[in-house]
Structures are given as structure tokens and as C-alpha cells.
Design a protein around this motif. Sequence first.
Motif, PDB file in Angstrom:
ATOM      1  N   VAL A  76       0.860  -1.188   0.000  1.00 24.53           N
ATOM      2  CA  VAL A  76       0.000   0.000   0.000  1.00 24.53           C
ATOM      3  C   VAL A  76       0.889   1.229   0.000  1.00 24.53           C
ATOM      4  N   ASP A  77       0.311   2.347  -0.411  1.00 21.38           N
ATOM      5  CA  ASP A  77       1.087   3.587  -0.484  1.00 21.38           C
ATOM      6  C   ASP A  77       1.150   4.322   0.851  1.00 21.38           C
ATOM      7  N   THR A  78       0.061   4.244   1.613  1.00 22.70           N
ATOM      8  CA  THR A  78      -0.014   5.022   2.855  1.00 22.70           C
ATOM      9  C   THR A  78      -0.647   4.206   3.969  1.00 22.70           C
ATOM     10  N   THR A  79      -0.416   4.643   5.202  1.00 21.48           N
ATOM     11  CA  THR A  79      -1.057   4.008   6.354  1.00 21.48           C
ATOM     12  C   THR A  79      -2.566   4.226   6.313  1.00 21.48           C
ATOM     13  N   THR A  80      -3.003   5.362   5.833  1.00 26.72           N
ATOM     14  CA  THR A  80      -4.443   5.624   5.718  1.00 26.72           C
ATOM     15  C   THR A  80      -5.117   4.579   4.840  1.00 26.72           C
ATOM     16  N   GLU A  81      -4.492   4.271   3.726  1.00 27.00           N
ATOM     17  CA  GLU A  81      -5.034   3.242   2.831  1.00 27.00           C
ATOM     18  C   GLU A  81      -5.027   1.877   3.510  1.00 27.00           C
ATOM     19  N   ALA A  82      -3.950   1.563   4.217  1.00 29.56           N
ATOM     20  CA  ALA A  82      -3.843   0.267   4.888  1.00 29.56           C
ATOM     21  C   ALA A  82      -4.901   0.112   5.976  1.00 29.56           C
ATOM     22  N   VAL A  83      -5.117   1.149   6.774  1.00 32.13           N
ATOM     23  CA  VAL A  83      -6.120   1.094   7.846  1.00 32.13           C
ATOM     24  C   VAL A  83      -7.500   0.824   7.259  1.00 32.13           C
ATOM     25  N   ARG A  84      -7.793   1.472   6.144  1.00 35.00           N
ATOM     26  CA  ARG A  84      -9.087   1.256   5.495  1.00 35.00           C
ATOM     27  C   ARG A  84      -9.248  -0.206   5.046  1.00 35.00           C
ATOM     28  N   LYS A  85      -8.194  -0.780   4.508  1.00 29.22           N
ATOM     29  CA  LYS A  85      -8.245  -2.164   4.039  1.00 29.22           C
ATOM     30  C   LYS A  85      -8.363  -3.146   5.205  1.00 29.22           C
ATOM     31  N   VAL A  86      -7.625  -2.894   6.291  1.00 25.90           N
ATOM     32  CA  VAL A  86      -7.700  -3.773   7.465  1.00 25.90           C
ATOM     33  C   VAL A  86      -9.095  -3.724   8.080  1.00 25.90           C
ATOM     34  N   ALA A  87      -9.694  -2.548   8.102  1.00 25.27           N
ATOM     35  CA  ALA A  87     -11.042  -2.398   8.667  1.00 25.27           C
ATOM     36  C   ALA A  87     -12.084  -3.178   7.872  1.00 25.27           C
ATOM     37  N   MET A  88     -11.803  -3.462   6.603  1.00 24.37           N
ATOM     38  CA  MET A  88     -12.762  -4.154   5.735  1.00 24.37           C
ATOM     39  C   MET A  88     -12.504  -5.651   5.627  1.00 24.37           C
ATOM     40  N   ASN A  89     -11.385  -6.135   6.193  1.00 24.80           N
ATOM     41  CA  ASN A  89     -10.984  -7.537   6.019  1.00 24.80           C
ATOM     42  C   ASN A  89     -10.629  -8.137   7.376  1.00 24.80           C
ATOM     43  N   THR A  90     -11.431  -9.098   7.835  1.00 30.93           N
ATOM     44  CA  THR A  90     -11.225  -9.687   9.169  1.00 30.93           C
ATOM     45  C   THR A  90      -9.856 -10.342   9.311  1.00 30.93           C
ATOM     46  N   GLY A  91      -9.303 -10.840   8.210  1.00 31.59           N
ATOM     47  CA  GLY A  91      -8.026 -11.557   8.288  1.00 31.59           C
ATOM     48  C   GLY A  91      -6.805 -10.694   8.021  1.00 31.59           C
ATOM     49  N   ALA A  92      -6.963  -9.394   7.940  1.00 34.82           N
ATOM     50  CA  ALA A  92      -5.855  -8.515   7.537  1.00 34.82           C
ATOM     51  C   ALA A  92      -4.945  -8.155   8.697  1.00 34.82           C
ATOM     52  N   ILE A  93      -3.698  -7.789   8.349  1.00 42.45           N
ATOM     53  CA  ILE A  93      -2.711  -7.336   9.330  1.00 42.45           C
ATOM     54  C   ILE A  93      -1.828  -6.279   8.676  1.00 42.45           C
ATOM     55  N   TYR A  94      -1.385  -5.324   9.481  1.00 42.44           N
ATOM     56  CA  TYR A  94      -0.541  -4.230   8.983  1.00 42.44           C
ATOM     57  C   TYR A  94       0.273  -3.704  10.160  1.00 42.44           C
ATOM     58  N   TYR A  95       1.398  -3.058   9.877  1.00 39.59           N
ATOM     59  CA  TYR A  95       2.217  -2.451  10.929  1.00 39.59           C
ATOM     60  C   TYR A  95       2.551  -1.012  10.540  1.00 39.59           C
ATOM     61  N   ALA A  96       2.703  -0.169  11.546  1.00 43.79           N
ATOM     62  CA  ALA A  96       3.077   1.233  11.320  1.00 43.79           C
ATOM     63  C   ALA A  96       3.503   1.835  12.646  1.00 43.79           C
ATOM     64  N   SER A  97       3.904   3.092  12.604  1.00 46.50           N
ATOM     65  CA  SER A  97       4.229   3.811  13.832  1.00 46.50           C
ATOM     66  C   SER A  97       3.056   3.733  14.799  1.00 46.50           C
TER      67      SER A  97
END
Length: 349
Positions: A229-250
Amino acid sequence: MSQKNETLSLFLAVVITIGLIFGGLWFLMERWAQLSGTVPKASESSNTDNPINQFVNNNRCNVPNLPEGTFNYGGSTTWAPIRKEADSVLQNQCPQFILRYTQSPSAEPGSGTGIRMLIDNQLAFSQSSRSVKAEENTEAKQKGFSLKEIPVAIDGIAIAVNHNLNIPGLTIAQLKNIYTGKMTNWQQVGGPNLPITVYSRTKEAGGTVDFFVENVLNKENFAANVSYVDTTTEAVRKVAMNTGAIYYASASEVVPQCTIKSLPIGRISGQFLPPYQEPVIPQSQCPNKRNQLNSKVFRSGDYAITRNLFVIVKQNGQTDQQAGEAYANWLLTPQAQELIQKAGFVRIK
């Protein structure tokens, strides 16, 4: 005789009228001058009583060794809240020290890009969410200077997952196995029978990814199933829509979020520490209330993925070094440390 009296009366009326007009204009001009500050009022004859002088005195620049001029700086995207909260205050207090945030025209903004621009003399100093690499210092020395890193704040990496994922936490080893492709289902780490959807920013994105690869993956490569993903904002949106998702950031970017939750992590199984203060704020109360950073475990280093934020300074004996060191020293003052905390990070002093 009566005609003469009438003429005299008319003449006096004209004179009086003209006098009143000019008197009124003079009064208005004097009043305007007082209001605009071009003519001091009697009560403003003393400098100590002048509100303008008091404003200047109260905002005098008290930063030691701060040079005058315009200085290009940039680097880590993690630093954006600090630039907003702290740098603006420094600019108000010390207008002779002009900071100009500068991005590369060809590379993504981030810690690595900032250090590269510093080595290439495009920046006076840079901001980084990771340490300087040995090869970066070697290249700088080939150009006649070394790079000094000055820690000014504490941050950590937080793991973002969906609110509906039922799992107590992850160890660093499990996190590594997920991102290197050795674990692909949440059932393998005590969760539901659900595929893991893995998100990350690219390696070119900056210091957070570099830090994660170095300290969590032990320099191993991301698995082929990692989605970028390009940004944390985009990643947070994707994780919120997918029960199996994971992401890391500050942690400052993840912990206060309403649409996802931060996962406790640990060095060994069963000893997980949350990056947020307990008790956790329920999703139903967000955004009126938001989770706050668990400053205690970050400052002690008990949280497993803790890091420092650095000002990277050229050691060249020139104005750039003076600017970088003065800026870093100001960030370590009580006033600036409060602003860093307000920006969502943990104070180092």
C-alpha cells in the motif's frame, strides 16, 4: 449698515464652519494615527508598558547557537506530526531560523530518502525513524563528513488488525513468520481458521519499513503474498474491511484509530504487552475517546518493537551542522518535549 452686518455675519459663519471642518479632520487623523500605532499614546511612552514590546520580549528566541538563514530539511513521514506541532512553534519564536521542508523530486519521502538527500548536500539536516546504516556513513565520509544521529523522541511499531479478529497477541517470531510467508492462516497462531491478508508499505517507503525488516524480519525478504500500500491511511481502510488482515506502522498512527485495533505483542508466548494504555477504549466510544500510547512500556523498552526518532546531522564544521545540532537540542528542551508528546510520541526526557 445692515448690509455690512449681514456680510460680516456671513463671513464669520463661513470661517467658523471651515474651522470646525478642519478641527474635525485633525482630530480624526490623530485618532487614526494612535490606533494604527504610528503615534504613541501618552500611556505608551514607556517601552515596558507597550503591549507590542511585551509581545516581542515574551517571544524572544532563546535557542543557543541557532544560525540565521533558510535551511532545507526533510525525511521521515513518521515525523509529520512533530513538524506540525513543534516546528511551527520554533518558527514563531525564532523567525530568523527558516525551515523549508524539502522532498525529493524522484523518490518517495522517508528516512532513507532524507539521509540520501543529506549525503548529496540537498538538505542541511534530516529527520529519521531509524538509525544511520553503516554504508550510508561510509558514503558520507567519502564526501568529507560523517553523519551523527541525535535521539529526540521514542516511538514503536504497532500491529493493526480487524476488530473482529479474536486473538490475544503475537510474538515477534510469529510476526516474522507471517511476513516471510511461513504462516498464512490465523489458526497457526491460535486464531480462527482464516487466511492472513498481509499488508505493508514498500521497502522504498522509508524508515518504518527499514526498521521492521531489520529488527523483526532479521533482514529476510517479504513473502510473495504481501500486498503493498502507499499510505497508512489506505492500509487502515483495508484492514477495517478484512477480518483476516494485518498491517504495521508507527504506534502514533495506529493506536488512536477507531476502525481497527492494535494487537498486543511479546518476545515470548503468553507475555504480551499492548501498545495502548489499559483499559482499552471500546470502539463504540471512539472518536469521543481514543486509545493513548502506553508510554511506560515504550520508555522502559519492555515493548518488543520500540525505536527512537533521530535528527541526522552532518559533521562538517559548517552552518548545516550548527543548524542541525541547534534544532535537535531545542527538541530536547522541556517545551519541545511537551510538543512531541502532544504530537503522539513518547518524550525521551
